[in-house]
Design an enzyme around this catalytic site. Structure first.
Site, short mmCIF file in Angstrom:
data_model
loop_
_atom_site.label_atom_id
_atom_site.label_comp_id
_atom_site.label_asym_id
_atom_site.label_seq_id
_atom_site.Cartn_x
_atom_site.Cartn_y
_atom_site.Cartn_z
N TYR B 286 0.87 -1.18 0.00
CA TYR B 286 0.00 0.00 0.00
C TYR B 286 0.91 1.23 0.00
O TYR B 286 1.76 1.37 0.87
CB TYR B 286 -0.87 0.01 1.25
CG TYR B 286 -1.79 -1.18 1.38
CD1 TYR B 286 -3.13 -1.10 0.98
CD2 TYR B 286 -1.33 -2.38 1.89
CE1 TYR B 286 -3.97 -2.20 1.09
CE2 TYR B 286 -2.17 -3.48 2.01
CZ TYR B 286 -3.49 -3.39 1.61
OH TYR B 286 -4.32 -4.47 1.71
N HIS B 297 -6.71 0.37 -2.18
CA HIS B 297 -6.38 -0.87 -2.87
C HIS B 297 -4.86 -1.04 -2.81
O HIS B 297 -4.13 -0.07 -2.93
CB HIS B 297 -6.86 -0.68 -4.32
CG HIS B 297 -6.55 -1.81 -5.23
ND1 HIS B 297 -7.22 -3.01 -5.18
CD2 HIS B 297 -5.66 -1.92 -6.24
CE1 HIS B 297 -6.75 -3.81 -6.12
NE2 HIS B 297 -5.81 -3.17 -6.78
N LYS B 328 -3.28 -5.56 -9.93
CA LYS B 328 -2.06 -5.13 -9.28
C LYS B 328 -0.91 -5.30 -10.28
O LYS B 328 -1.05 -5.98 -11.29
CB LYS B 328 -1.78 -5.97 -8.03
CG LYS B 328 -2.92 -5.91 -7.00
CD LYS B 328 -2.58 -6.64 -5.73
CE LYS B 328 -3.82 -6.94 -4.91
NZ LYS B 328 -4.60 -5.76 -4.55
#
Lengths: 359, 359
Positions: B286, B297, B328
């Site tokens: 993060y 997210h 991601k």
């Protein structure tokens, strides 16, 4: 209320039986109306405040903290026990005498099972088991032979839990194609080319990949496809199937033989295996191929492993997560695994399905 | 039109220059108006029917089939060359003299680069390069040191192509938390418990995981988190940071040290690393954590590897596909890799991003 640790059992008095066993399924009753608790059950009762302390063999009274820090209870077993209780299940340790149900008694003999979990609303006095649960840390290696009819509860390094349901399954499909024999192919360094293939090889059998979209174009076969078709008499290649297998071993080692056995077995079971490369697997499979123009979704991802394989939970998580994301089922083909049947249909391959579970 | 193979070059006459180079960017012009083609370029011209045959050193005329089956050209290089041409690109082999552009000349010195691909509409006469492409078969091991500023074109066993863009990148974030010192923790077998932690440890720093949702509850730290916090003076544990690191090595071996270096580096760069177990990775990160109540997210998945690691293309495909599926970016942390900077900021970690590419 207090209890006493002795060996791997925590003993509590008569009132405990009514309060913990009869109403909530903790422990198991013993003669003279007493209750025996497994240490993990006692830890949970301490955590809830239902037990005040557990007296150790040296006479010291342990509260939840001291008990959890002691060697009497595994912290990862406690985390899983607590999580399943939080989810509304009653469960027992897989220990002889802890449950009356025949399913639970069977689990006692399986060293991979730590807990038997009853369906919601049921308990150790019923004859139903919802899950047989094995507890592992993320860092433990898990032998493939332990899996099947087992829910793996994996505790990761940050103490979060994931449940993986493992089941032995059969695989089968309805794909079949009549192919001509004697189709000529040319072996290149690690694939084969069919320069003038009959259309059915690709269109019906879904073997190979066209070099281009042009009609009647060259078909490229993988070494696995070629070895299978050469053994089957469909493909005619210099040196025969053996030359293809030899080339496969050169570029891939003994893995090639293992993969070829699984490839052939899948074909014989009516599935079409195609490469699973894009999903990091050996194969994706189609159960019902009639024509490549009408190809459905591939249902399974297959990873070929030696039967003596040990899984790292992290690799398992990766495979299962990916399969789930692409709406396929992850199936491990364990070659020469711990095969039980031994019957005439025994092909030496065990199919192990692993899926995510939310209990 | 005919051409002649000599060594690793195919020579064609004057008309070839106008027809193949000037109009379509094949080959490179040499003195006396002739054109030199790399074998892969000649194979493509044969495939298209623009060349009728190539004369071998022994005087035999080879058509497309004979040329592709000869040792002169790699079939996987041909598949990639053809695919990029089909997609509308001009490209040159990464060979000295094949292109005028400085970017292409730089690629010649990098042995991992097989093709330089020009932007659509550009060619070897322009000074722009869209992609530096390395061709590998699914079965080849790819050294981590080869990657970065390279598009890996992977040819799988069934001859389908996948492109993976590899780039070195920096990672940074804005997460930071002021934490008190001297927080007391208790080491269990492979995690730590904070029995009475200040709220900021979890709420602001996003360290650990609460045992339960109850206020003021126990926090569980991973060994990595604990080792980092103990070194930082925040955590007070029997035996100090060294005791935690020792435990980490016991349960994980030298991998623990590598992961701790990456964990610490990420924290120092303002990212919060949490376990990536559910994604089969070491960490998810993060970039901008102010409070766990307002967690965004996680942006990156990090896999920690030794700098000397060699990738299997299939494992790469698995990681990249999974990361893509959960929105991601997959980043490999190569510890003590082929570090170029050597400057004071050199932390011995190279960050390598790998993403799917559709050229």
């Amino acid at each position: 209320m207090h209890a006493t640790l002795s060996g791997d059992v925590v003993r509590a008095g008569e009132r405990a039986r009514e309060r913990f066993y009869d109403s909530s399924g903790y422990g198991h009753p013993v003669d003279a109306g007493a209750l025996e608790l497994a240490p993990v059950e006692a830890a949970h009762l301490l955590y809830r405040g239902d037990l005040d302390s557990v007296e150790g063999p040296d006479g010291t009274a342990m509260d939840f903290r001291a008990f959890l820090e002691s060697a009497a209870v595994s912290e990862i077993a406690f985390l899983v026990y607590k999580d399943l209780r939080d989810r509304g299940f009653y469960l027992s340790p897989a220990r002889a005498g802890w449950s009356d149900s025949s399913a639970a008694r069977a689990a006692v003999d399986d060293p991979a099972v730590d807990f038997v979990v009853y369906p919601r609303g049921s308990g150790p006095w019923d004859d139903e088991v919802a899950y047989r649960v094995g507890v592992v840390s993320e860092r433990e290696a898990v032998p493939a032979g332990d899996l099947g009819d087992l829910v793996l509860a994996v505790v990761d390094e940050e103490s979060a839990l994931t449940y993986l349901a493992t089941e032995h399954r059969e695989v089968s499909g309805t794909s079949e194609a009549e192919l001509p024999t004697g189709v000529s192919g040319e072996l290149l360094s690690d694939r084969l080319l069919l320069w003038d293939p009959p259309a059915a090889v690709y269109d019906r059998g879904f073997y190979g990949q066209p070099l281009d979209d042009r009609d009647g174009d060259v078909i490229q076969l993988s070494l696995l496809e070629a070895a299978f078709l050469a053994r089957d008499g469909v493909l005619d290649v210099d040196g025969g199937a053996e030359a293809v297998v030899e080339r496969g071993r050169e570029v891939e080692g003994e893995r090639f033989d293992r993969r070829l056995r699984v490839y052939a077995d899948l074909r014989e079971r009516g599935l079409v295996p195609k490469t699973g490369y894009k999903f990091g697997a050996d194969f994706r499979t189609y159960a019902d191929v009639e024509s490549v123009d009408d190809l459905g979704h591939s249902e399974l991802l297959i990873r070929v492993l030696d039967g003596g394989h040990t899984f790292s939970p992290r690799d398992l998580a990766l495979d299962v997560r990916l399969a789930h994301g692409v709406r396929k089922e992850m199936v491990f083909a364990l070659v020469d695994g711990d095969i039980n049947s031994g019957g005439p249909d025994d092909d030496g391959i065990e199919w192990l399905s692993v899926t995510r579970l939310t209990p």
